[in-house]
Design a protein around this motif. Structure first.
Motif, mmCIF file in Angstrom:
data_model
loop_
_atom_site.group_PDB
_atom_site.id
_atom_site.type_symbol
_atom_site.label_atom_id
_atom_site.label_comp_id
_atom_site.label_asym_id
_atom_site.label_seq_id
_atom_site.Cartn_x
_atom_site.Cartn_y
_atom_site.Cartn_z
ATOM 1 N N ARG A 16 2.351 -3.900 13.493
ATOM 2 C CA ARG A 16 1.303 -4.261 12.550
ATOM 3 C C ARG A 16 1.659 -5.543 11.803
ATOM 4 O O ARG A 16 2.763 -5.680 11.290
ATOM 5 N N ARG A 26 5.711 4.394 13.584
ATOM 6 C CA ARG A 26 4.908 4.373 12.382
ATOM 7 C C ARG A 26 5.193 3.106 11.565
ATOM 8 O O ARG A 26 6.340 2.790 11.288
ATOM 9 N N MET A 27 4.124 2.425 11.198
ATOM 10 C CA MET A 27 4.277 1.214 10.400
ATOM 11 C C MET A 27 4.215 1.560 8.914
ATOM 12 O O MET A 27 3.439 2.413 8.496
ATOM 13 N N ASP A 28 5.037 0.879 8.104
ATOM 14 C CA ASP A 28 5.103 1.182 6.674
ATOM 15 C C ASP A 28 4.051 0.430 5.855
ATOM 16 O O ASP A 28 3.513 0.957 4.899
ATOM 17 N N GLY A 29 3.814 -0.809 6.211
ATOM 18 C CA GLY A 29 2.865 -1.622 5.453
ATOM 19 C C GLY A 29 1.440 -1.245 5.808
ATOM 20 O O GLY A 29 1.184 -0.656 6.854
ATOM 21 N N ALA A 30 0.494 -1.582 4.935
ATOM 22 C CA ALA A 30 -0.905 -1.277 5.223
ATOM 23 C C ALA A 30 -1.837 -2.186 4.449
ATOM 24 O O ALA A 30 -1.436 -2.823 3.477
ATOM 25 N N LYS A 31 -3.070 -2.226 4.900
ATOM 26 C CA LYS A 31 -4.201 -2.894 4.267
ATOM 27 C C LYS A 31 -4.134 -4.413 4.387
ATOM 28 O O LYS A 31 -4.845 -4.989 5.170
ATOM 29 N N THR A 59 -1.586 -6.455 -0.802
ATOM 30 C CA THR A 59 -1.253 -5.079 -1.168
ATOM 31 C C THR A 59 0.208 -4.764 -0.873
ATOM 32 O O THR A 59 0.912 -4.216 -1.725
ATOM 33 N N ARG A 96 2.661 -6.566 -3.140
ATOM 34 C CA ARG A 96 2.616 -5.980 -4.480
ATOM 35 C C ARG A 96 3.409 -4.675 -4.507
ATOM 36 O O ARG A 96 4.220 -4.437 -5.396
ATOM 37 N N ARG A 97 3.185 -3.861 -3.477
ATOM 38 C CA ARG A 97 3.882 -2.563 -3.451
ATOM 39 C C ARG A 97 5.379 -2.734 -3.287
ATOM 40 O O ARG A 97 6.162 -1.966 -3.846
ATOM 41 N N LEU A 112 6.942 -3.457 -6.678
ATOM 42 C CA LEU A 112 6.841 -2.474 -7.752
ATOM 43 C C LEU A 112 8.219 -1.931 -8.086
ATOM 44 O O LEU A 112 9.014 -1.636 -7.211
ATOM 45 N N ASN A 114 9.934 2.885 -8.799
ATOM 46 C CA ASN A 114 10.703 3.863 -8.055
ATOM 47 C C ASN A 114 12.194 3.614 -8.255
ATOM 48 O O ASN A 114 12.623 2.501 -8.481
ATOM 49 N N PHE A 141 11.225 0.202 -2.305
ATOM 50 C CA PHE A 141 11.006 0.197 -0.867
ATOM 51 C C PHE A 141 10.249 -1.066 -0.475
ATOM 52 O O PHE A 141 9.299 -1.453 -1.155
ATOM 53 N N TYR A 187 7.775 -2.818 2.045
ATOM 54 C CA TYR A 187 6.791 -2.409 3.042
ATOM 55 C C TYR A 187 6.565 -3.484 4.107
ATOM 56 O O TYR A 187 6.191 -3.181 5.219
ATOM 57 N N ASP A 210 -1.696 1.737 -7.655
ATOM 58 C CA ASP A 210 -0.298 1.563 -7.262
ATOM 59 C C ASP A 210 0.614 1.686 -8.473
ATOM 60 O O ASP A 210 1.678 2.291 -8.409
ATOM 61 N N ASN A 211 0.152 1.110 -9.605
ATOM 62 C CA ASN A 211 0.976 1.178 -10.803
ATOM 63 C C ASN A 211 1.053 2.593 -11.354
ATOM 64 O O ASN A 211 1.989 2.929 -12.064
ATOM 65 N N PHE A 219 4.013 7.123 -8.345
ATOM 66 C CA PHE A 219 5.467 7.152 -8.322
ATOM 67 C C PHE A 219 5.953 6.946 -6.900
ATOM 68 O O PHE A 219 6.897 6.224 -6.635
ATOM 69 N N ILE A 221 4.460 5.715 -3.228
ATOM 70 C CA ILE A 221 3.310 5.171 -2.508
ATOM 71 C C ILE A 221 3.457 5.528 -1.027
ATOM 72 O O ILE A 221 4.495 5.262 -0.430
ATOM 73 N N LYS A 269 3.439 5.521 2.943
ATOM 74 C CA LYS A 269 3.651 4.414 3.873
ATOM 75 C C LYS A 269 2.565 4.393 4.935
ATOM 76 O O LYS A 269 2.122 5.437 5.396
ATOM 77 N N GLY A 270 2.167 3.215 5.300
ATOM 78 C CA GLY A 270 1.294 3.047 6.465
ATOM 79 C C GLY A 270 -0.175 3.306 6.227
ATOM 80 O O GLY A 270 -0.949 3.231 7.160
ATOM 81 N N ILE A 271 -0.591 3.621 5.007
ATOM 82 C CA ILE A 271 -2.022 3.736 4.730
ATOM 83 C C ILE A 271 -2.369 2.942 3.488
ATOM 84 O O ILE A 271 -1.509 2.676 2.658
ATOM 85 N N ALA A 272 -3.638 2.605 3.386
ATOM 86 C CA ALA A 272 -4.067 1.672 2.337
ATOM 87 C C ALA A 272 -3.794 2.156 0.923
ATOM 88 O O ALA A 272 -3.678 3.196 0.544
#
Lengths: 716, 101
Positions: free
Chosen positions: A41, A210-215, A219, A222-223, A226, A229, A233, A235, B90-91, B94, B96, B98-101
């Protein structure tokens, strides 16, 4: 209950044994697929493209598709869905993939890479990228006449297959033994999976990637940033690497280029892409550009120093990541416009190259795909109509063209100008013109309008398609020196480039330029090393001993996917940098060890590279040593990461490439036999029933235990 | 603690403490209270403090149900709209996925 002491050691002994037993059961059920190139991806500012499996992997009944009828059967009448078709290259087309996807009957697609000698590409051509490559990021993004390739569709065969988002995995099988095993498994178990007979067990395949990133990139970046956590992680990573650039004569800040417009730039891109991650040996015609430019650099590097000093500054640039909306060139232009290319001037560093800006460029010659000029009636010199409205630019463009014309005259190649309504094809030059319309440039290619290459940006842009067939009976060292048809024709192109550059840089007459000729053996070696086997004498000579060792295990050519930035440059960029150093630089015979051959800290102009050298066989005791040597040249890397990732505004600006690659943690595929759903349900139900019955039984045994078991006489 | 061994006035005291404790956003404490004192409040033959215990238990139960309703509603809304809310969601997260929007 007390366990007798003698049993305890037995129990401990049993654990590893039982575990080993468990492993072997696993091995009895599954056969791993040893090598695969998955479709992964990627994301840009607005979309995600590529493939992913479900979290626990995708399973499907294997179906070998050797003919179109097999694909049609899957779409129309297959009943045991989901299926995992294994397709021959010829059938992996846009129509078939879309048909299978729409049928909802597949959980993934496997594609056979086939024997390298027999890849069976689709006859009609295959290009999985857009019809208008890098649309929106060139110089015409909102031009009324030229935007979106309105006048010329450069890649009419482009299907856009690579740019779709798939919710199932696709993988290219690169090992023939895997393919044979799968076909065998299909023939033994699945052949009778047709309309009348659905006999289980069936051979099935599981792919887990399985891919970790999305959209989209915004996005996932940004994730990744963050910090809520405890273990952050990542992505996705921005695509990028290093551009390679070098000058014929060192640029020095003591003689700045500030006001003069006397720099000549010759460029080519080195990267390519295929839907399947990191497949080596793709993009053969795509590679002809930088191979010809390297050979031209060698020809010019041989000039004597006096002559070089009398010439204008000549800069060779090899761009990385151009496939993904011009990553390399957009970054270079960005740095140039900010006065940071090659690096910000620093008074503490005595030896530094002078700043280079787009305004310093007098002539810009870009070498695009040039491998198929014989089929398209010669070379074509593309230029941009918008910038040529200014007479100064037009004059300089004409000067480049007449230099090419002179050079082609002496080499029996015809050179043509495409019709004047035509704009520039996708090229790094567009990024320079986007920022500065005063850059006079020509893009040299093997196509007048649409690409001559029918396999543009696909894994099927293979050496065989550009006339690089090497007779199979040749030994490796003979194959290395063998002159293919492509070798012959590309030598001419390299000669044209070298003579053009020489004439532009020295203002000498065409007849004097004719003394410069690109070496045909260099072209043969470069073609062989870049497109057939990276483990070759030329690479072994110019790389460091460590990099040579890394090449030993590589069966084919180096992958040319830009990938994500690491500390060091990509293998391919490193090789190009070393070759350019080898061709442009001078040997330093006094520096004989890797520790001596280090770039001095005060010197930011030159790079010192200790090269492995040729093997020397000592006849007395039959040992091999290497004639290692130290080279110095003004060759450098420059960052090739899109400026979009420098700030949040630029990420949202639509101005720069925003491509990122998703991360993934697991990547495997295995083959096993699957039973029918009915059988699976029965097995599970029987298990559950047995548990329930034994529970009830135990309950009654327990309540009646005083009746069933007579307590022994108390022993205490 | 075995309630059978506790005096009735201590039971009332305990039940009251649990009831007030629940107001510190601790609906689970209310649930524990309800389960623990259910027999005392509704099944055991009447005793002096039973009325009071019963009222605490009913109020705990109502509070607990309200909390559950609010939480379930919020979780449903969040799960349904998390992807659309983008950065805000997202904020708030705790972990998120993986792999989905």
């Amino acid at each position: 209950m007390a366990v007798p002491r003698s049993v305890l050691p037995l129990l401990f002994l049993c654990f590893p044994l039982c575990w080993a037993q468990f492993r072997s059961v696993h091995d009895m059920i599954y056969v791993n697929i040893t090598a695969q190139a998955p479709c992964v991806r990627l994301m840009n500012a607005t979309h995600q493209i590529g493939c992913t499996s479900a979290v626990s992997g995708n399973v499907g009944v294997l179906h070998y598709c050797a003919e179109q009828s097999d694909v049609d059967w899957l779409i129309q009448s297959a009943k045991n869905k989901p299926y995992m078709p294994l397709m021959v290259p010829r059938l992996f087309t846009y129509e078939n993939v879309q048909g299978l996807r729409a049928s909802g009957k597949i959980s993934g697609i496997l594609v056979a890479y086939g024997n390298r000698s027999d890849p069976q590409p689709p006859q009609a051509g295959f290009s999985p990228v857009h019809k208008c490559p890098n649309d929106g990021y060139g110089m015409y993004s909102d031009h009324p006449e030229y935007a979106h390739c309105k006048n010329t569709t450069w890649n009419p065969l482009g299907s856009g297959l690579s740019y779709l988002d798939y919710d199932f995995p696709m993988s290219l099988l690169v090992n023939q033994s895997d393919i044979d095993y799968l076909i065998d498994c299909h023939n033994r178990f699945n052949k009778y999976d047709n309309d009348s007979n659905q006999a289980y067990p069936l051979c099935a395949v599981q792919i887990k990637d399985r891919m970790d990133g999305a959209k989209d990139s915004i996005t996932c970046i940004r994730r990744s940033n963050l910090n809520i956590n405890l273990n952050p992680f990542v992505y996705c990573d921005a695509l990028g690497d290093k551009n390679v650039w070098g000058t014929l004569r060192p640029l020095n800040k003591s003689t700045p280029l500030n006001d003069s417009k006397e720099l000549i730039v010759a460029s080519a891109k080195i990267d390519t892409w295929s839907l399947f991650h990191n497949v080596g040996g793709v993009g053969a015609n795509d590679a002809t550009g930088f191979i010809a430019l390297l050979a031209a650099a060698e020809a010019l590097g041989k000039l004597d120093q006096v002559e070089k000093n009398a010439m204008k500054d000549l800069m060779f640039v090899f761009f990385q990541g151009e496939t993904f909306d011009y990553i390399g060139s957009s970054r270079m232009v960005y740095d140039m416009r900010r006065g940071e290319f090659p690096a910000k001037l620093n008074d503490k560093v005595p030896w530094q190259p002078s700043l280079v800006n787009t305004t310093n460029i007098q002539y810009f010659l870009e070498v695009s795909q040039v491998g198929l000029w014989e089929q398209s009636g010669g070379l074509w010199a593309h230029s941009d109509p918008v910038s040529q409205k200014t007479s100064a630019v037009r004059d300089n463009v004409n000067a480049i063209f007449s230099a090419i014309e002179n050079a082609t005259d002496s080499t029996n190649i015809s050179i043509g100008k495409p019709p004047s309504f035509q704009a520039l094809p996708p090229a790094s030059l567009q990024r320079f013109l986007r920022e500065d319309l005063g850059v006079p440039g020509i893009v040299l290619s093997d196509h007048m309008a649409a690409y001559s290459n029918n396999y543009f940006m696909s894994r099927l842009d293979l050496p065989a398609e550009i006339g690089m067939d090497i007779p199979a009976n040749l030994k490796p060292d003979e194959a290395y020196d063998y002159t293919t048809k492509q070798g012959e024709s590309l030598t001419k192109v390299a000669t044209v480039i070298a003579r053009t550059l020489y004439q532009l840089a020295s203002n000498k007459s065409p007849s004097e330029a004719a003394k410069i000729t690109a070496s045909s053996s260099t072209i043969n070696h470069l073609l062989y090393c870049f497109l057939q086997h990276a483990n070759c004498p030329l690479f072994a000579e110019v790389l460091s001993s460590k990099s040579v060792a890394a090449l030993k295990s590589l069966p084919g050519p180096l992958p040319r996917y830009v990938s994500v930035p690491q500390n060091a440059a990509n293998q391919i960029s490193q090789v190009v940098a070393n070759l350019l150093t080898f061709y442009l630089g001078e040997r330093l015979p006094n520096l004989n060890t890797p520790t001596e051959c280090k770039t001095p800290r005060y010197d930011h102009i030159n790079s010192y590279i200790f090269m492995n050298g040729r093997p020397v066989v000592n006849t007395t005791d039959n040992t091999t040593s290497y004639a290692s040597f130290c080279m110095r040249a003004s060759v450098q890397f420059s960052t090739a990461v899109s400026p979009a990732f420098l700030s949040n505004e630029m990420l949202h600006s639509n101005e720069y490439s925003t491509w990122t690659e998703s991360r993934w943690t697991v990547l495997n595929a295995k083959i096993f036999l699957v039973s029918s759903e009915a059988e699976q349900t029965i097995t599970l139900s029987v298990g559950v029933v047995v548990i329930l019955v034994s529970l009830v039984l135990m309950y009654f045994v327990n309540t009646k235990s005083d009746v069933l078991f007579t307590a022994p006489e108390a022993e205490y | 603690m075995n309630l059978n061994r506790v005096k009735d006035e201590d039971k009332l005291e305990l039940c009251r403490k649990y009831y007030y404790g629940g107001f510190f956003a601790l609906p689970f404490l209310w649930l524990v209270n309800v389960v623990w004192f259910f027999k005392q409040a509704f099944i055991r033959p009447a005793f002096e403090q039973q009325q009071e215990i019963k009222s605490y238990i009913i109020k705990s139960l109502v509070g607990c149900i309200l909390w559950t309703a609010v939480l379930v509603t919020w979780m449903t809304i969040f799960q349904m709209y998390r992807a659309d809310w983008g950065e805000i969601a997202d904020n708030m997260s705790f972990i998120i996925p993986k792999g989905i929007a």
